[in-house]
Write a protein that holds these residues in place. Structure first.
Motif, PDB file in Angstrom:
ATOM      1  N   GLN A 181       0.828  -1.218   0.000  1.00 39.35           N
ATOM      2  CA  GLN A 181       0.000   0.000   0.000  1.00 39.35           C
ATOM      3  C   GLN A 181       0.860   1.266   0.000  1.00 39.35           C
ATOM      4  OE1 GLN A 181      -2.968  -0.678   3.325  1.00 39.35           O
ATOM      5  NE2 GLN A 181      -4.202   0.270   1.713  1.00 39.35           N
ATOM      6  N   ARG A 182       1.919   1.209   0.835  1.00 42.11           N
ATOM      7  CA  ARG A 182       2.763   2.400   0.939  1.00 42.11           C
ATOM      8  C   ARG A 182       3.446   2.715  -0.395  1.00 42.11           C
ATOM      9  NH1 ARG A 182       5.706   1.241   5.553  1.00 42.11           N
ATOM     10  NH2 ARG A 182       7.661   1.102   4.408  1.00 42.11           N
ATOM     11  N   VAL A 183       3.957   1.660  -1.026  1.00 41.78           N
ATOM     12  CA  VAL A 183       4.628   1.869  -2.319  1.00 41.78           C
ATOM     13  C   VAL A 183       3.643   2.443  -3.337  1.00 41.78           C
ATOM     14  CG1 VAL A 183       5.769   0.715  -4.252  1.00 41.78           C
ATOM     15  CG2 VAL A 183       6.294   0.010  -1.906  1.00 41.78           C
ATOM     16  N   VAL A 184       2.459   1.849  -3.393  1.00 39.93           N
ATOM     17  CA  VAL A 184       1.466   2.288  -4.387  1.00 39.93           C
ATOM     18  C   VAL A 184       1.058   3.739  -4.108  1.00 39.93           C
ATOM     19  CG1 VAL A 184      -0.860   1.914  -5.307  1.00 39.93           C
ATOM     20  CG2 VAL A 184       0.622  -0.053  -4.812  1.00 39.93           C
ATOM     21  N   GLU A 185       0.814   4.049  -2.847  1.00 40.03           N
ATOM     22  CA  GLU A 185       0.363   5.400  -2.526  1.00 40.03           C
ATOM     23  C   GLU A 185       1.439   6.429  -2.889  1.00 40.03           C
ATOM     24  OE1 GLU A 185      -0.668   6.131   1.550  1.00 40.03           O
ATOM     25  OE2 GLU A 185      -1.690   8.024   1.067  1.00 40.03           O
ATOM     26  N   GLU A 186       2.701   6.104  -2.582  1.00 38.53           N
ATOM     27  CA  GLU A 186       3.772   7.042  -2.924  1.00 38.53           C
ATOM     28  C   GLU A 186       3.866   7.267  -4.431  1.00 38.53           C
ATOM     29  OE1 GLU A 186       7.397   5.858  -1.006  1.00 38.53           O
ATOM     30  OE2 GLU A 186       6.511   6.268   0.957  1.00 38.53           O
TER      31      GLU A 186
END
Ligand code: ATP
Ligand code: MG
Ligand code: MG
Ligand code: MG
Length: 497
Positions: A376-381
């Motif tokens: 999720q963090r990678v995608v959001e960034e």
């Protein structure tokens, strides 16, 4: 109507082949790190390549599994179809059973038929099968062995000859190869079937007459002088598209209307505050005709792409500017673009889909569930970064407005191309915003610029043309140049063929 669950149907497949003496193995990671010829696993047999090449002995004579596959580059690139049609995905599961020098055509065909008609209860008169028609140049005749085996199960009008492209599989320029038999299903209504026999629509890109299962019979070896010799041991390699099987067993007309995709689709539609209507262009080459069609395509693209993005990241491929990472970044941006321009998402949103997918796949692919937060963090960034780029592009467009007014209310092709190339700002988005400003875009001019860039980058393209050939790529250039074009609307791409 309650839909059969994906977990149940997948398990039925695995249980069936376990009952036929197959060892069930987990899916290999979708990301390939140690093979210079392949960026991502694109078929069920790819992880078993060494067994077929004789580099390693197979640990079991019979294996079955579901394999995560990606078809977004090289020989198999289905990206252009995704979202426009209802049965090609960038990421899909390929269910497969293998015989390594063990059973051959007789059992493979008997079991394929038993599974589809006895276990999954698919109607026999909706199924069509193909066999290899032979090839003079190779000195191979029609595969009458396969044809005759099918005659035990179905009638001649449902057993069709097929050409080398569809019915002969080769690993590469040399190596194991052989004829295949494919099973297609006709999911049209009784009236439609009465009007046009399904046999006329097999392999004709009809969205309801689709190929579900390919059974490859490896019986030859292709030598460097192009001749064929018989292999000492014969093998079977099969691949069935799980999402298409789900469509067939669910009695629906689109992969997206199955339990595999519905949780994602409903989530996206709810967040966007719209309904998913399930419409699709009649032909994949048609542009969306209505607003519903347009939002439906966007929803399908996003539901599809989030699977590719999530599984690639959880299997070890972060988005980046080179090679496989670049493929993933482009797909992610493509999804953001559809969310932004067709569904009105101005804030990061894709990352919210990761837990929905992880929950759905927890039993079969727990690696995603275990890494949900990280993914999720990678995608959001990535989303935040690209949305900024989009905003910069928007500002650039504002700045260009005056020049366009002076140019007969028209944004010239070069500028539109610069927006796409430098700002990652796709042409359809430019056109959409231009329309809001009462401007048009010189799409022909854009096309010319695109063509020029394409020829500039042609030399640097990867040359993945068969399942295993050496990829040549320049180190200065991202390897995956072919897909740049897909940032532009499909309409333009299709002129190019
Ligand atoms: P098609 O002709 O529909 O593009 P294919 O002949 O390229 O399929 P194969 O390489 O024979 O496909 O792969 C085996 C099976 O995998 C197919 O019969 C189909 O069910 C499934 N499949 C292939 N490509 C996709 C895709 N992009 N999305 C979903 N399923 C797919
Ligand atoms: Mg294909
Ligand atoms: Mg095919
Ligand atoms: Mg096929």
């Amino acid at each position: 109507m309650s839909l059969p669950t994906a977990s149940h149907v997948r398990q039925q497949f695995l249980d069936f082949f376990a009952s036929k003496g197959h060892h069930i193995v987990p899916s290999a990671p979708i990301v390939v790190k140690d093979d210079p010829t392949l960026l991502f696993i694109n078929s069920g047999m790819a992880p078993f390549k060494d067994y077929f090449l004789g580099n390693k002995p197979a640990p079991y004579k019979r294996i079955a599994d579901t394999q995560k596959c990606l078809r977004v580059s090289g020989k198999h690139n289905d990206l252009e179809e995704v979202g426009y049609d209802t049965y090609h995905h960038t990421m899909f599961e390929m269910l497969g059973n293998w015989s390594f020098g063990d059973y051959f055509k007789t059992d493979a065909i008997a079991w394929a038929w038993e599974l589809l008609t006895d276990v999954f209860k698919l109607e026999k008169d909706r199924l069509y099968v193909t066999y290899f028609e032979g090839d003079q140049a190779d000195g191979t005749g029609p595969d009458t062995e396969t044809q005759n085996l099918w005659r035990q199960y179905t009638t001649d009008d449902r057993i069709l000859p097929g050409n080398k492209k569809d019915n002969f599989w080769e690993m590469g320029d040399t190596g194991p190869c052989g004829p295949c038999t494919e099973i297609h299903i006709d999911l049209r209504s009784d009236e439609e079937r009465a009007a046009t026999p399904g046999r006329e629509l097999v392999n004709a890109d009809h969205p309801q007459v689709v190929e579900i299962w390919n059974n490859v019979f490896m019986e030859f070896q292709r030598l460097a002088d192009k001749s064929l010799i018989k292999l000492p041991e014969q093998s079977v390699d099969t691949g069935m598209g799980f999402e298409r099987l789900m469509m067939a067993v669910s009695g629906v007309k689109s992969n997206y209307d199955t339990d595999v995709f519905q949780p994602l689709i409903q989530f996206i539609a709810n967040e966007a505050g719209i309904r998913y209507h399930g419409t699709a262009p009649a032909k994949v080459t048609d542009q969306p005709a209505t607003e519903n069609e347009k939002t439906d395509i966007a929803i399908r693209v996003i539901a599809d792409h989030i699977r590719t993005i999530s599984f690639a990241i959880s299997d070890g491929q972060l988005p980046s500017n080179v090679k496989a990472g670049y493929v993933i970044r482009r797909i992610l941006r493509r999804a953001v673009r559809y969310a932004f321009s067709s569904l009105g998402f101005k804030q990061p949103f894709l990352y919210k889909l990761v837990p929905v997918l992880a929950e759905q796949m927890r039993d079969i692919f727990p690696e995603l569930k275990q890494q949900t937060q990280f993914v999720q963090r990678v995608v959001e960034e990535e989303e935040i970064a690209f949305l900024k780029t989009l905003e910069n592009g928007l500002r650039r467009l504002d700045a260009l407005e005056e020049a366009a007014r002076a140019n007969g209310n028209r944004i010239d092709g070069k500028t539109a191309f610069e927006l796409s190339d430098t700002f990652g700002f796709p042409l359809d988005l430019t056109a959409l915003i231009a329309r809001e400003k009462g401007l048009t875009v010189d799409e022909e001019g854009f096309k010319k610029e695109l063509e020029q860039q394409k020829s500039r980058s042609r030399n640097a393209q990867e040359t993945e043309q068969s399942d295993w050939t050496v990829v040549t790529e320049s180190d200065e250039q991202p390897a995956f140049v072919g897909y740049d074009l897909d940032e532009a609307p499909a309409k333009i791409l299709r002129y190019r063929k």
